[in-house]
Scaffold this motif. Structure first.
Motif, PDB file in Angstrom:
ATOM      1  N   UNK A   1      -4.881  -1.526  -4.396  1.00  0.00           N
ATOM      2  CA  UNK A   1      -5.828  -2.427  -3.345  1.00  0.00           C
ATOM      3  C   UNK A   1      -5.948  -3.745  -4.058  1.00  0.00           C
ATOM      4  N   UNK A   2      -6.286  -3.955  -5.265  1.00  0.00           N
ATOM      5  CA  UNK A   2      -6.397  -5.023  -5.929  1.00  0.00           C
ATOM      6  C   UNK A   2      -5.137  -5.804  -6.074  1.00  0.00           C
ATOM      7  N   UNK A   3      -4.219  -5.201  -6.462  1.00  0.00           N
ATOM      8  CA  UNK A   3      -2.680  -5.708  -6.501  1.00  0.00           C
ATOM      9  C   UNK A   3      -2.418  -6.397  -5.410  1.00  0.00           C
ATOM     10  N   UNK A   4      -2.431  -5.700  -4.264  1.00  0.00           N
ATOM     11  CA  UNK A   4      -2.042  -6.074  -3.168  1.00  0.00           C
ATOM     12  C   UNK A   4      -2.838  -7.368  -2.670  1.00  0.00           C
ATOM     13  N   UNK A   5      -4.069  -7.323  -2.851  1.00  0.00           N
ATOM     14  CA  UNK A   5      -4.951  -8.521  -2.633  1.00  0.00           C
ATOM     15  C   UNK A   5      -4.607  -9.768  -3.251  1.00  0.00           C
TER      16      UNK A   5
ATOM     17  N   UNK B   1       3.188   4.660  -7.761  1.00  0.00           N
ATOM     18  CA  UNK B   1       2.434   3.841  -8.712  1.00  0.00           C
ATOM     19  C   UNK B   1       1.471   4.960  -9.547  1.00  0.00           C
ATOM     20  N   UNK B   2       0.871   5.802  -8.680  1.00  0.00           N
ATOM     21  CA  UNK B   2       0.173   6.881  -9.254  1.00  0.00           C
ATOM     22  C   UNK B   2       1.126   7.742 -10.114  1.00  0.00           C
ATOM     23  N   UNK B   3       2.184   8.168  -9.832  1.00  0.00           N
ATOM     24  CA  UNK B   3       3.069   8.718 -10.684  1.00  0.00           C
ATOM     25  C   UNK B   3       3.284   8.200 -12.151  1.00  0.00           C
ATOM     26  N   UNK B   4       3.341   6.850 -12.030  1.00  0.00           N
ATOM     27  CA  UNK B   4       3.225   6.265 -13.362  1.00  0.00           C
ATOM     28  C   UNK B   4       1.926   6.292 -14.030  1.00  0.00           C
TER      29      UNK B   4
ATOM     30  N   UNK C   1       0.796  -1.228  -0.126  1.00  0.00           N
ATOM     31  CA  UNK C   1       0.028  -0.022   0.146  1.00  0.00           C
ATOM     32  C   UNK C   1       0.911   1.354  -0.017  1.00  0.00           C
ATOM     33  N   UNK C   2       2.021   1.202   0.461  1.00  0.00           N
ATOM     34  CA  UNK C   2       3.105   2.544   0.597  1.00  0.00           C
ATOM     35  C   UNK C   2       3.585   2.758  -0.940  1.00  0.00           C
TER      36      UNK C   2
END
Length: 173
Positions: A49-53, A20-23, A14-15
């Motif tokens: 959140x989906x990636x982390x899950x 990731x938003x920059x990309x 999540x950190x």
């Protein structure tokens, strides 16, 4: 965590939101993606959140430079067990990072999922660099379709590719 010659590949956290938003907020990076650049962090937060899950099920990694650890420059891997996806910030394009990451990840995905006959890709036909990368990795074109994605009122097609287990670098099949 996986170390390559120049990269650190690790599960999403999540950190990673700001990096990731920059990309994903850069229109250049998102030009051939299946949706528009993220205008705000809310969309990136849902994506992350989906990636982390999915970490336990996916063979997908955040990518950092070993020379500059702690800053995510992109993501790469199998976002579903049988389909690749990757995106990098335009500031690092042209350095071979996508190839280095994917050439490491693909054999791992085949080893992790022994019943997987092939890994697929869906690429915007205008994305010549990505098509070259996939073919360099051993993917072969299997078909195409028109009007598969609509992004901000513009329809685009798809080129479908497949990497059979037998063609995978490092494959034991």
């Amino acid at each position: 965590m996986i170390l390559t010659e120049r990269l650190i590949l690790r599960p999403a956290r999540m950190e990673d939101l700001d990096d990731l938003h920059r990309v994903m907020s850069d229109p250049r990076a998102m030009r051939y993606w299946s949706h528009a650049a993220h205008a705000g962090t809310e969309r990136t937060l849902r994506y992350l959140t989906g990636m982390v899950a999915s970490v336990p099920e996916a063979e997908e990694y955040m990518v950092e430079l070993r020379a500059a650890p702690g800053r995510v420059i992109g993501k790469a891997g199998c976002w579903r067990r049988d389909e690749v996806g990757y995106i990098f910030h335009p500031d690092v394009w042209g350095n071979g990072y996508a190839f280095e990451a994917m050439a490491t990840i693909l054999p791992r995905a085949f080893a992790r999922f022994p019943d997987l006959a092939a890994i697929t890709a869906d690429c915007d036909p205008r994305n010549a660099a990505s098509l070259r990368l996939l073919e360099r990795l051993g993917f072969v074109r299997t078909g195409s379709a028109e009007n598969t994605f609509e992004v901000e009122g513009v329809w685009t097609g798809s080129v479908f590719l497949s990497l059979p287990r037998a063609r995978s670098a490092g494959s034991t099949a």
